[in-house]
Design an enzyme around this catalytic site. Structure first.
Site, PDB file in Angstrom:
ATOM      1  N   SER A 168      33.620  19.607  82.937  1.00  0.00           N
ATOM      2  CA  SER A 168      34.653  20.608  83.235  1.00  0.00           C
ATOM      3  C   SER A 168      35.347  20.394  84.575  1.00  0.00           C
ATOM      4  O   SER A 168      36.569  20.494  84.647  1.00  0.00           O
ATOM      5  CB  SER A 168      34.067  22.017  83.163  1.00  0.00           C
ATOM      6  N   LYS A 223      25.313  33.021  79.452  1.00  0.00           N
ATOM      7  CA  LYS A 223      26.380  33.684  78.695  1.00  0.00           C
ATOM      8  C   LYS A 223      26.032  35.117  78.299  1.00  0.00           C
ATOM      9  O   LYS A 223      26.882  35.996  78.405  1.00  0.00           O
ATOM     10  CB  LYS A 223      26.749  32.873  77.456  1.00  0.00           C
ATOM     11  N   ASP A 240      35.367  31.289  73.556  1.00  0.00           N
ATOM     12  CA  ASP A 240      34.777  30.370  72.582  1.00  0.00           C
ATOM     13  C   ASP A 240      35.320  30.621  71.177  1.00  0.00           C
ATOM     14  O   ASP A 240      35.599  29.678  70.437  1.00  0.00           O
ATOM     15  CB  ASP A 240      33.249  30.504  72.552  1.00  0.00           C
ATOM     16  N   ALA A 295      22.123  29.968  67.110  1.00  0.00           N
ATOM     17  CA  ALA A 295      22.215  31.414  67.232  1.00  0.00           C
ATOM     18  C   ALA A 295      22.435  31.864  68.674  1.00  0.00           C
ATOM     19  O   ALA A 295      22.239  33.022  68.997  1.00  0.00           O
ATOM     20  CB  ALA A 295      20.953  32.066  66.675  1.00  0.00           C
TER      21      ALA A 295
END
Length: 161
Positions: free
Chosen positions: A29, A78, A114, A140
């Site tokens: 990134s 997250k 996302d 998941a």
């Protein structure tokens, strides 16, 4: 083709953004954002910040206090970043995970990009045919939740995890 980023020296007006995670030093990134900024003539830097889970609350506050304008969030933060936000986008609220943090007027704003990123890539590469059949999602975590959210919002009739 990979092109080199020109030598550049940040100054007092340089906007600072980054990515937090653990680990994060492998992330491409910073290189991608610097290349895009250079191509667009934007004076900014994008820094990887390794942040352990126990340090997440103080890291968010410290980076904001230091003038970092926004962050991307990756594993394992997250889901835990969500509860530290003052406000969440509808996508972040529904997905239950934050991958983008903006500091606006002294407030932490959490978003999740996302889902829209996945949906755009899927449309570009698969067209609309996937909408009529079942879809299998392997995983998941935060990104998988975003994919499930995007599939459901797009009308996919059956999603298996």
């Amino acid at each position: 083709m990979v092109t080199a980023v020109e030598t550049w020296h940040p100054g007092g007006e340089t906007a600072v953004y980054g990515i937090i995670g653990d680990p994060v030093k492998h992330s491409l990134s910073p290189w991608m954002h610097r290349l895009f900024a250079q191509q667009l003539g934007i004076d900014m830097v994008y820094v990887p910040f390794p942040v352990m889970a126990a340090d997440l609350p103080k890291a968010l506050k410290g980076l904001a206090a230091a003038g970092v304008l926004g962050l991307n969030v990756t594993v394992p933060h997250k889901e835990s970043t969500k509860i530290l936000m003052d406000e969440l986008s509808p996508a972040a609220e529904q997905i239950g995970a934050v991958n983008t943090v903006h500091y606006t007027a002294g407030r932490f704003m959490g978003d999740n990009t996302d889902a829209v990123g996945f949906q755009r890539a899927l449309e570009r590469h698969a067209g609309g045919s996937w909408r009529s059949g079942p879809v299998l999602v392997i995983g998941a975590g935060g990104a998988a939740r975003a994919i499930i959210y995007a599939l459901g919002a797009a009308g996919c009739p059956a999603i298996y995890v």
